[in-house]
Design an enzyme around this catalytic site. Structure first.
Site, PDB file in Angstrom:
ATOM      1  N   SER A 206       0.844  -1.180   0.000  1.00 56.50           N
ATOM      2  CA  SER A 206       0.000   0.000   0.000  1.00 56.50           C
ATOM      3  C   SER A 206       0.889   1.243   0.000  1.00 56.50           C
ATOM      4  O   SER A 206       1.701   1.424  -0.895  1.00 56.50           O
ATOM      5  CB  SER A 206      -0.959  -0.035   1.195  1.00 56.50           C
ATOM      6  OG  SER A 206      -1.924   0.987   1.095  1.00 56.50           O
ATOM      7  N   ASP A 271     -18.141 -15.193 -12.343  1.00 49.08           N
ATOM      8  CA  ASP A 271     -17.571 -16.329 -11.613  1.00 49.08           C
ATOM      9  C   ASP A 271     -17.054 -17.428 -12.538  1.00 49.08           C
ATOM     10  O   ASP A 271     -15.918 -17.889 -12.416  1.00 49.08           O
ATOM     11  CB  ASP A 271     -18.644 -16.875 -10.669  1.00 49.08           C
ATOM     12  CG  ASP A 271     -18.146 -18.013  -9.786  1.00 49.08           C
ATOM     13  OD1 ASP A 271     -16.958 -18.350  -9.862  1.00 49.08           O
ATOM     14  OD2 ASP A 271     -18.962 -18.556  -9.020  1.00 49.08           O
ATOM     15  N   ASP A 274     -13.542 -18.337 -15.288  1.00 43.09           N
ATOM     16  CA  ASP A 274     -12.269 -19.019 -15.039  1.00 43.09           C
ATOM     17  C   ASP A 274     -12.405 -20.536 -15.095  1.00 43.09           C
ATOM     18  O   ASP A 274     -11.500 -21.271 -14.708  1.00 43.09           O
ATOM     19  CB  ASP A 274     -11.696 -18.605 -13.687  1.00 43.09           C
ATOM     20  CG  ASP A 274     -12.677 -18.848 -12.541  1.00 43.09           C
ATOM     21  OD1 ASP A 274     -13.668 -19.586 -12.730  1.00 43.09           O
ATOM     22  OD2 ASP A 274     -12.451 -18.294 -11.454  1.00 43.09           O
ATOM     23  N   ASP A 278     -17.309 -21.041  -8.346  1.00 45.86           N
ATOM     24  CA  ASP A 278     -16.996 -21.232  -6.930  1.00 45.86           C
ATOM     25  C   ASP A 278     -17.126 -19.943  -6.119  1.00 45.86           C
ATOM     26  O   ASP A 278     -16.659 -19.876  -4.982  1.00 45.86           O
ATOM     27  CB  ASP A 278     -15.588 -21.794  -6.764  1.00 45.86           C
ATOM     28  CG  ASP A 278     -14.508 -20.876  -7.326  1.00 45.86           C
ATOM     29  OD1 ASP A 278     -14.859 -19.912  -8.032  1.00 45.86           O
ATOM     30  OD2 ASP A 278     -13.320 -21.133  -7.080  1.00 45.86           O
ATOM     31  N   ASP A 442      -9.048  -5.233  -4.954  1.00 45.72           N
ATOM     32  CA  ASP A 442      -8.638  -4.123  -4.090  1.00 45.72           C
ATOM     33  C   ASP A 442      -9.631  -2.966  -4.224  1.00 45.72           C
ATOM     34  O   ASP A 442      -9.897  -2.498  -5.328  1.00 45.72           O
ATOM     35  CB  ASP A 442      -7.231  -3.676  -4.508  1.00 45.72           C
ATOM     36  CG  ASP A 442      -6.560  -2.788  -3.484  1.00 45.72           C
ATOM     37  OD1 ASP A 442      -7.268  -2.171  -2.680  1.00 45.72           O
ATOM     38  OD2 ASP A 442      -5.319  -2.710  -3.510  1.00 45.72           O
ATOM     39  N   HIS A 480      -7.557  -5.377  -0.538  1.00 44.50           N
ATOM     40  CA  HIS A 480      -6.354  -4.577  -0.311  1.00 44.50           C
ATOM     41  C   HIS A 480      -5.446  -5.221   0.734  1.00 44.50           C
ATOM     42  O   HIS A 480      -4.223  -5.229   0.590  1.00 44.50           O
ATOM     43  CB  HIS A 480      -6.753  -3.176   0.143  1.00 44.50           C
ATOM     44  CG  HIS A 480      -5.610  -2.213   0.228  1.00 44.50           C
ATOM     45  ND1 HIS A 480      -4.875  -1.822  -0.862  1.00 44.50           N
ATOM     46  CD2 HIS A 480      -5.066  -1.554   1.292  1.00 44.50           C
ATOM     47  CE1 HIS A 480      -3.930  -0.971  -0.488  1.00 44.50           C
ATOM     48  NE2 HIS A 480      -4.027  -0.797   0.811  1.00 44.50           N
TER      49      HIS A 480
END
Length: 563
Positions: A206, A271, A274, A278, A442, A480
């Protein structure tokens, strides 16, 4: 021969048959208290540094108290000190240096976070470390950190940016304190060990990730390797985007109770991209084009409760997922801040409370002045930066802010604090290595900023040079702070990965990190049972499910993500 005669003789370990013994290092530790390092030994304009205390700390084995784990620490010399300011109105820079009596010849500087202002001890687990990973000091590293030159305890909790009214304190926060403390730490290592560290690394996330990039850009001769996790590269653009995201919520607050609604819609849209349904968005670049929240619109467009989004809330979400553009250039010619990505918006309980609610909605609508206990962190941080660093007026009403009347000041602070310089040629020329990690879910800063910075380095120096010295990894669905969980069954997703050892091997043996680093999820207490693993792919890859046990990294292959 006394200790200091030995140190004079042994400029490097290679010149001696052995390093100073534990007893010699312990004896040297006790002589440090009261030591002064003159300003002339510090590579930036500075006051002198003073060691206030130096104590030999006994080794402590790892221990468990209830559900808390205390990692093992070796015997080490704990050094506390300050670097004096030039301006008598500026606060000093506090630092802590930890010198293990069994030293590996290397040093690690820890980065800070947020607006800093709190001591960084150099004794904490590294960001994204798995339970049971040894601390850097337990691996033999001398470690150190700083509060960046101001003390947050001197300011109200709602005013963490108030230090920026002082030019020297702002400069220290931007870059100077980390260089000054680095030089003081190296001087003290020379005194105790009889040599400078063979390798010196910076590890931060960060704000601390921004610090690491700043060191590579401003002081390339001082560091051998840097790990920069979710770095706030374009601080100026980000904090302006924070204000853009928050001001509309004075009229129609994005109720925290609506975040599961947004998370569910995002998950349903992205979802399975990919190869596996899940509750986890792995294909982070393909997702934005498939998200359409218009179906969640409240009848008539007015707020009708947590089951729908008003027109104002839909506009807010569209804004967050759109770039913030300036009408004038910032440092290094940048004129916009990229949009945020989607995934893991649910943030009502547990570890996930560090995501959408913390950063965007808060637990209540924003106020003037900000309420530190209920405000979204974007409002707390953004309004502080505009008032104290840009307008330089604690009473400035940020709701009316436009950057154009303050363009000169915005550009001045951008040159001071933004870490967007793509010219890493001097860092690369001395063998410097850089590992970047972005977390795709993030909500504090956009992962696309790290990707854009990486691309700017490639454009400046060429892909072959970047391949020899930089790795960028993206952790899908990670927030983050690094954690991730399934939106559907709430199970934890593997996100833990040690990036210090891969960096060290790259620097010392020229062995580059792999294209996929295995992330794990482990039980928090011994024996730290493995609960799952998943690959973290080198950009532009993402983990695509190929079949088999979804909890094992071997069931995934890295495929290129496309926006």
């Amino acid at each position: 021969m006394n200790l200091f005669s030995l140190m004079a003789l042994c400029a490097t370990l290679a010149a001696c048959s052995h390093a100073p013994s534990r007893e010699q290092i312990g004896a040297a530790c006790t002589t440090l208290a009261g030591r002064s390092i003159p300003a002339a030994s510090i590579g930036l304009p500075s006051g002198p540094a003073t060691v206030h205390s130096a104590v030999l700390v006994t080794a402590a084995p790892g221990s468990v108290s209830g559900n808390s784990l205390m990692p093992a620490t070796p015997e080490y010399c704990k050094v506390l000190g300050t670097v004096a300011s030039r301006d008598p109105k500026a606060q000093p820079i506090n630092f802590q240096l930890n010198l293990p009596t069994r030293w590996n010849g290397k040093a690690l500087q820890y980065g800070g976070g947020g607006f800093n202002g709190v001591p960084i001890s150099g004794l904490a687990p590294l960001r994204d470390a798995a339970p049971g990973d040894p601390l850097p000091i337990a691996r033999g590293y001398a470690t150190f950190g700083t509060d960046s030159g101001h003390q947050a305890s001197a300011f109200p909790a709602s005013e963490p940016g108030a230090f920026a009214l002082n030019d020297e304190m702002l400069e220290n926060f931007a870059y100077a304190s980390y260089k000054k403390v680095r030089d003081v730490a190296v001087d003290l290592m020379q005194s105790v060990y009889g040599q400078r560290p063979r390798q010196l690394y910076y590890f931060g996330g960060s704000e601390g990730g921004r610090e690491g990039l700043t060191m590579a850009q401003r002081f390339p001769a001082d560091y051998d390797g840097i790990v920069s996790v979710v770095p706030v590269i374009n601080w100026t653009g980000l904090f302006h985007a924070f204000v853009r995201n928050q001001v509309p919520q004075f009229g129609d607050w994005l109720d925290a109770a609506k975040t599961p609604l947004i998370a569910k819609a995002t998950s349903e849209a992205c979802d399975a991209l990919d190869g596996l349904a899940d509750g986890v968005v792995n294909n982070y670049m393909a997702c934005p084009a498939r998200v359409n929240l218009q179906a969640l619109r409240c009848p008539g467009g007015s707020d009708a409760g947590p089951h729908c989004l008003s027109d104002a809330e839909l506009s807010l979400i569209r804004g967050i997922h759109s770039p913030y553009r300036f009408s004038f250039p910032l440092a290094n010619g940048i004129s916009e801040y990229p949009q945020w990505l989607y995934g893991h918006e649910d943030s009502l309980d547990g570890a996930a409370a560090l995501n959408l609610v913390r950063w965007v909605s808060g637990s209540a609508a924003p106020t003037v002045p900000p309420n530190a206990s209920t405000a979204a962190t974007q409002w707390l941080y953004g309004s502080n930066w505009i008032r104290y660093a840009i307008a330089r007026d604690a009473n400035f009403d940020v709701r009316s802010y436009r950057p154009e009347p303050f363009a000169a000041r915005v550009q001045q602070t951008s040159a001071l604090i933004d870490s967007t310089n793509p010219d890493l040629s001097a860092f690369f020329a001395r063998g410097g290595k850089l590992i970047l990690r972005e977390n795709a879910a993030d909500r504090a800063q956009s992962p696309l900023m790290g990707i854009e910075y990486y691309q700017s380095v490639v454009a400046r120096l060429g892909q072959p040079a970047v391949d020899r010295s930089v790795r960028l990894y993206v952790s899908p669905s990670s927030t983050h702070s690094g954690n991730a969980r399934s939106v559907t069954d709430k199970s934890a997703i593997p996100t833990m990965a040690d990036l210090l050892d891969p960096l060290d091997r790259w620097v010392t043996t020229q062995t580059p990190p792999p294209d996929a680093i295995v992330q794990t999820s482990k039980a928090g207490l011994p024996p730290f049972a493995l609960q799952g693993s998943r690959p973290m792919c080198r950009y532009p890859g993402y983990p695509h499910y190929m079949g088999g046990d979804k909890a094992l990294a071997s069931s995934y292959a890295c495929r290129d993500a496309q926006l």
